[in-house]
Design a protein around this motif. Structure first.
Motif, mmCIF file in Angstrom:
data_model
loop_
_atom_site.group_PDB
_atom_site.id
_atom_site.type_symbol
_atom_site.label_atom_id
_atom_site.label_comp_id
_atom_site.label_asym_id
_atom_site.label_seq_id
_atom_site.Cartn_x
_atom_site.Cartn_y
_atom_site.Cartn_z
ATOM 1 N N LEU A 9 0.846 -0.807 -0.087
ATOM 2 C CA LEU A 9 -0.593 0.148 0.255
ATOM 3 C C LEU A 9 0.687 1.309 0.432
ATOM 4 O O LEU A 9 2.267 1.869 0.411
ATOM 5 C CB LEU A 9 -0.932 -0.189 1.335
ATOM 6 C CG LEU A 9 -1.695 1.553 1.205
ATOM 7 C CD1 LEU A 9 -2.492 1.293 0.568
ATOM 8 C CD2 LEU A 9 -2.544 1.383 3.153
ATOM 9 N N ARG A 44 -8.368 2.107 2.737
ATOM 10 C CA ARG A 44 -7.644 0.598 1.878
ATOM 11 C C ARG A 44 -6.769 0.234 2.398
ATOM 12 O O ARG A 44 -6.623 -1.313 2.341
ATOM 13 C CB ARG A 44 -5.656 1.732 0.834
ATOM 14 C CG ARG A 44 -6.765 2.491 -0.449
ATOM 15 C CD ARG A 44 -7.235 1.228 -1.611
ATOM 16 N NE ARG A 44 -6.735 2.921 -1.754
ATOM 17 C CZ ARG A 44 -8.508 3.049 -2.669
ATOM 18 N NH1 ARG A 44 -9.202 3.283 -1.948
ATOM 19 N NH2 ARG A 44 -8.643 3.926 -3.781
ATOM 20 N N TYR A 45 -6.300 0.162 3.481
ATOM 21 C CA TYR A 45 -5.176 -0.634 4.367
ATOM 22 C C TYR A 45 -6.320 -1.606 5.622
ATOM 23 O O TYR A 45 -6.935 -2.909 5.498
ATOM 24 C CB TYR A 45 -4.926 0.520 5.782
ATOM 25 C CG TYR A 45 -4.587 -0.349 6.724
ATOM 26 C CD1 TYR A 45 -3.248 -1.752 7.732
ATOM 27 C CD2 TYR A 45 -6.031 -0.740 8.126
ATOM 28 C CE1 TYR A 45 -3.118 -2.393 8.397
ATOM 29 C CE2 TYR A 45 -5.286 -1.142 9.627
ATOM 30 C CZ TYR A 45 -4.343 -2.096 9.360
ATOM 31 O OH TYR A 45 -4.161 -2.616 10.132
ATOM 32 N N SER A 49 -5.453 -5.431 3.931
ATOM 33 C CA SER A 49 -4.488 -5.768 4.909
ATOM 34 C C SER A 49 -3.293 -6.372 4.050
ATOM 35 O O SER A 49 -2.627 -7.471 3.783
ATOM 36 C CB SER A 49 -5.495 -7.344 5.408
ATOM 37 O OG SER A 49 -6.579 -6.843 6.477
ATOM 38 N N PRO A 50 -2.924 -5.172 3.800
ATOM 39 C CA PRO A 50 -1.490 -5.517 2.510
ATOM 40 C C PRO A 50 -0.182 -5.142 3.809
ATOM 41 O O PRO A 50 0.156 -5.910 5.079
ATOM 42 C CB PRO A 50 -1.386 -3.849 2.567
ATOM 43 C CG PRO A 50 -2.038 -2.585 3.833
ATOM 44 C CD PRO A 50 -2.777 -3.277 4.404
ATOM 45 N N ILE A 53 3.597 -1.132 3.955
ATOM 46 C CA ILE A 53 3.004 0.226 3.607
ATOM 47 C C ILE A 53 4.115 1.264 3.242
ATOM 48 O O ILE A 53 5.542 0.961 4.397
ATOM 49 C CB ILE A 53 1.984 1.384 5.384
ATOM 50 C CG1 ILE A 53 0.952 0.053 5.198
ATOM 51 C CG2 ILE A 53 1.683 2.179 4.768
ATOM 52 C CD1 ILE A 53 -0.139 0.415 5.980
ATOM 53 N N PHE A 71 -2.818 3.408 12.564
ATOM 54 C CA PHE A 71 -2.760 1.757 12.130
ATOM 55 C C PHE A 71 -2.185 0.725 13.465
ATOM 56 O O PHE A 71 -2.301 0.023 13.234
ATOM 57 C CB PHE A 71 -1.159 1.190 11.126
ATOM 58 C CG PHE A 71 -1.116 2.283 9.611
ATOM 59 C CD1 PHE A 71 -2.894 2.414 9.348
ATOM 60 C CD2 PHE A 71 -0.940 3.158 9.205
ATOM 61 C CE1 PHE A 71 -3.189 2.314 7.984
ATOM 62 C CE2 PHE A 71 -1.201 3.458 7.334
ATOM 63 C CZ PHE A 71 -2.741 3.162 7.487
ATOM 64 N N VAL A 80 5.492 -0.618 7.891
ATOM 65 C CA VAL A 80 5.700 0.864 7.531
ATOM 66 C C VAL A 80 7.054 0.808 6.994
ATOM 67 O O VAL A 80 7.926 1.238 8.074
ATOM 68 C CB VAL A 80 4.684 1.587 8.106
ATOM 69 C CG1 VAL A 80 5.288 2.598 7.230
ATOM 70 C CG2 VAL A 80 3.940 0.693 8.516
#
Length: 233
Positions: A9, A44-45, A49-50, A53, A71, A80
Motif C-alpha cells: 500500500l 485501503r488498509y 490488509s497490505p 505500507i 495503524f 511501514v
C-alpha cells in the motif's frame, strides 16, 4: 507468501511520485494499492490488509505521523517504510518512535527502496515465532506479549525491545545494539536516555506485578532478559 507476491500500500499525495512508485513496484512484481490522502490510506488498509505500507508524511488532512499512529493502534504486525522530505534527526526519531520500521529521505534511489522492502518482508516472514521464558510469552506473528496470561499493552518500541531481548535470552544486549536495531541509529550515546526511559517503561509493564523479575540491567553494558535467580541490578 514470497516478497514478489506481496501486497504494497503506497500512501503518497504527489501525483508524479505516486505514479512512479506504483509503476516501479508493479514492474518489480508486487501487487500495489495507491492512496493519495491519509483517510484514503486508512480505508485501503482496512479493505485489503497490505503486507507492507510505504507512507509519505506530508499528506493533506491528517498527516503521515497521525495515520501511522492509527495503524499501530489497530495492528502492529506489518512493516511501514516512511518516505519523506523531512530529513532531520528529530523527524526520523519521531517517525520510528511512532512505529515506522524504516525511514527513507526524499529524493531516494528506487533500487534502495526495493531493497528495504525486501529486507522488511524477509524479516517479517522469518520472525513468525513464539517465545516463552518463565511465564512470559511473545507471539512474533501477532506481535503480542503476555505474562501469566495477562496481555501486555506495549508500544511499538517497547515490543521491539522485548522481542530483541527474548531473541537474545540470557545474553546481554547493549544500548548500541538497541539503538541500531530498534531506532536504526548507529551511535547509541545520544539516545542513551531515550533507551533507558523505554526500557524502564517496558520493565514496569513486564515485571512490576510479579515477584520474579525478568528484565535486568547489566552495568556498563546494557540489559538482559533472564529467568535465572542471579541478581543483576
Amino acid at each position: 507468501m514470497t516478497d514478489q507476491q506481496s501486497h504494497v500500500l503506497v500512501i503518497e499525495d504527489e501525483p508524479k511520485v505516486a505514479r512512479s512508485l506504483e509503476q516501479g513496484l508493479r514492474e518489480a512484481g508486487y501487487s500495489v494499492d495507491l492512496a493519495t490522502s491519509g483517510e484514503q490510506g486508512l480505508l485501503r488498509y482496512f479493505e485489503h490488509s497490505p503486507d507492507i505500507i510505504v507512507l509519505d508524511l506530508n499528506l493533506p488532512g491528517r498527516d503521515g505521523i497521525e495515520i501511522l499512529g492509527t495503524f499501530r493502534e489497530h495492528n502492529s504486525s506489518f512493516p511501514v517504510i516512511i518516505l519523506s522530505a523531512r530529513d532531520t534527526v528529530e523527524d526520523r526519531v519521531q517517525g520510528l518512535d511512532t512505529g515506522a520500521d524504516d525511514y527513507l529521505v526524499k529524493p531516494f534511489a528506487f533500487a534502495e527502496l526495493l531493497a528495504r522492502i525486501r529486507v522488511l518482508l524477509r524479516r517479517e516472514q522469518s520472525r513468525q515465532e513464539a517465545f516463552v521464558v518463565a511465564d512470559l510469552e511473545l507471539d512474533s506473528g501477532l506481535r503480542k506479549a503476555s505474562r501469566s496470561g495477562k496481555r501486555l499493552n506495549l508500544t511499538p518500541k517497547e515490543y521491539g525491545i522485548l522481542e530483541l531481548l527474548l531473541r537474545n535470552v540470557n545474553q546481554p544486549v547493549s544500548r548500541q545494539t538497541l539503538a541500531r536495531d530498534i531506532w536504526q541509529v548507529q551511535r547509541a550515546t545520544p539516545l542513551d536516555n531515550v533507551i533507558d526511559v523505554h526500557v524502564m517503561r517496558l520493565r514496569k509493564k513486564v515485571d512490576s506485578d510479579f515477584e520474579k523479575k525478568l528484565i535486568h540491567t547489566i552495568r556498563g553494558i546494557g540489559f538482559m532478559l533472564s529467568a535465572s535467580p542471579e541478581e543483576f541490578e
